[in-house]
Scaffold this active site. Structure first.
Site, PDB file in Angstrom:
ATOM      1  N   ASP A  67      57.834  44.655  12.681  1.00 53.20           N
ATOM      2  CA  ASP A  67      57.987  46.104  12.608  1.00 53.20           C
ATOM      3  C   ASP A  67      58.185  46.584  11.173  1.00 53.20           C
ATOM      4  O   ASP A  67      57.695  47.649  10.800  1.00 53.20           O
ATOM      5  CB  ASP A  67      59.164  46.547  13.482  1.00 53.20           C
ATOM      6  CG  ASP A  67      58.864  46.413  14.964  1.00 53.20           C
ATOM      7  OD1 ASP A  67      57.691  46.585  15.342  1.00 53.20           O
ATOM      8  OD2 ASP A  67      59.788  46.136  15.745  1.00 53.20           O
ATOM      9  N   GLY A  68      58.905  45.813  10.353  1.00 50.90           N
ATOM     10  CA  GLY A  68      59.105  46.215   8.971  1.00 50.90           C
ATOM     11  C   GLY A  68      57.801  46.300   8.205  1.00 50.90           C
ATOM     12  O   GLY A  68      57.578  47.242   7.426  1.00 50.90           O
ATOM     13  N   ASN A 149      60.202  56.027  10.994  1.00 53.15           N
ATOM     14  CA  ASN A 149      61.381  55.968  11.861  1.00 53.15           C
ATOM     15  C   ASN A 149      62.381  57.068  11.544  1.00 53.15           C
ATOM     16  O   ASN A 149      62.607  57.956  12.352  1.00 53.15           O
ATOM     17  CB  ASN A 149      62.071  54.604  11.735  1.00 53.15           C
ATOM     18  CG  ASN A 149      61.561  53.597  12.736  1.00 53.15           C
ATOM     19  OD1 ASN A 149      60.790  53.929  13.635  1.00 53.15           O
ATOM     20  ND2 ASN A 149      61.978  52.359  12.588  1.00 53.15           N
ATOM     21  N   GLU A 150      63.000  56.977  10.376  1.00 56.30           N
ATOM     22  CA  GLU A 150      64.062  57.926  10.062  1.00 56.30           C
ATOM     23  C   GLU A 150      64.325  58.004   8.568  1.00 56.30           C
ATOM     24  O   GLU A 150      64.019  57.083   7.806  1.00 56.30           O
ATOM     25  CB  GLU A 150      65.372  57.563  10.787  1.00 56.30           C
ATOM     26  CG  GLU A 150      66.131  56.396  10.204  1.00 56.30           C
ATOM     27  CD  GLU A 150      65.641  55.048  10.631  1.00 56.30           C
ATOM     28  OE1 GLU A 150      65.394  54.212   9.734  1.00 56.30           O
ATOM     29  OE2 GLU A 150      65.489  54.806  11.851  1.00 56.30           O
ATOM     30  N   ASP A 181      80.075  58.058   8.266  1.00 59.64           N
ATOM     31  CA  ASP A 181      79.295  57.113   7.467  1.00 59.64           C
ATOM     32  C   ASP A 181      77.983  57.699   6.964  1.00 59.64           C
ATOM     33  O   ASP A 181      77.362  57.123   6.073  1.00 59.64           O
ATOM     34  CB  ASP A 181      79.000  55.849   8.284  1.00 59.64           C
ATOM     35  CG  ASP A 181      80.222  54.957   8.416  1.00 59.64           C
ATOM     36  OD1 ASP A 181      81.262  55.308   7.836  1.00 59.64           O
ATOM     37  OD2 ASP A 181      80.135  53.915   9.086  1.00 59.64           O
TER      38      ASP A 181
END
Length: 306
Positions: A67-68, A149-150, A181
């Site tokens: 996925d990376g 993704n984000e 966080d």
């Protein structure tokens, strides 16, 4: 699909992925394609060289990894509209990739692609830009960043864990100040990654929306929020002027954000294009298989299903 100009990307440092990439390159060259091959990883980025080397549009990107590796391909190729065939070779979860079993007969795969016997899945992307100055006269700082993704905004320090204080504005309206966080701004694709781990909602990748999720907020009332895709999310770091906040794209460091600056996150003007080889692709089956999504602990037989 024509296969005149093809790039083949393999996971850096993975022997199996490299072997499959070499085989794919040889077969495509035998078919008359112009092929460029390179590794992709934390210290390897082949895409600038690819883009500078080609003399005609790229017809296909074959991405062999996990996925990376697929996320990196999407960030660099979405703007050019390059179709991505991502195959899980040397990866772990394989949420975005096709199974290796469908790629073992590569000659049959090339035949299918040339006959257009595949599905194309388009996934929404995010873009982020850092600004400084007044709201009336903002000045862009640095590059524009893309993520599938984000986008993650949280502070960083080498010697201590820092609590973030971030103010969020949506379409010009201040929503809240978050202490915790950090904050996630995700796509539907990213809702099943860092966002779901932060207790955010799962969104179907076929829809267009933004989801903002606080990371470990110091308030029981801080909750994720799902926004229309055309929303503009601006986030300011507050408090300690001696510390910088980091912007991360799909888990990769993008840039630093200092007090007085803000990051604006919006839907990108491009989409990632993934080739689907599976005959019966199911997002819900992927959730069950990859994320161990389960409901009742005791399975019951449905006598009403034909």
């Amino acid at each position: 699909m024509q296969l005149n100009q093809v790039i083949v990307v393999h996971k850096a440092g993975d022997r199996q992925s490299k072997e499959w990439a070499d085989r794919a390159s040889r077969q495509l060259q035998q078919r008359g394609a112009n092929v460029l091959v390179g590794p992709s990883g934390p210290k390897d980025n082949p895409y600038p060289v690819f883009m500078a080397s080609v003399t005609e549009p790229i017809d296909l990107a074959v991405v062999l990894g996990g996925d990376g590796t697929s996320l990196a391909a999407a960030r660099h190729l979405a703007a050019a509209g390059v179709p991505i065939l991502a195959v899980n070779v040397g990866g772990h979860l394989g949420f975005l990739t096709e199974p290796l079993e469908l790629f073992r007969d590569m000659e049959a795969v090339w035949d299918r692609l040339e006959r257009d016997e595949y599905a194309m899945q388009q996934r929404m992307m995010l873009q982020a830009q850092v600004f400084e100055g007044s709201k009336a006269h903002p000045e862009a700082v640095g590059d524009r960043y893309y993520a599938l993704n984000e986008m993650c905004i949280k502070p960083a320090s080498a010697d201590r864990m820092i609590t973030a204080i971030l103010e969020m504005e949506i379409d010009g309206d201040v929503v809240d100040q978050y202490q915790g966080d950090g904050l996630l701004v995700a796509t539907p694709t990213g809702s099943t990654c860092y966002t779901v781990a932060a207790n955010g909602p799962i969104l179907h990748p076929g829809m267009e929306a933004l989801v903002v999720t606080p990371i470990c907020p110091l308030s029981l009332s801080s909750r994720p929020i799902v926004l229309p895709a055309r929303s503009s999310v601006s986030i300011w770091p507050l408090e300690d002027h001696s510390l910088n906040t980091k912007l991360w794209m799909d888990g990769v460091l993008a840039t630093s954000i200092w007090p007085g600056q803000r990051v604006q996150v919006t839907m990108a003007d491009c989409q990632a294009r993934f080739i689907i080889l599976r005959d019966h692709y199911s997002f819900y089956q992927t959730l069950r298989e990859k994320l161990a999504w389960a409901g009742a602990r005791i399975p019951y037989h449905n006598n009403h299903r034909n």
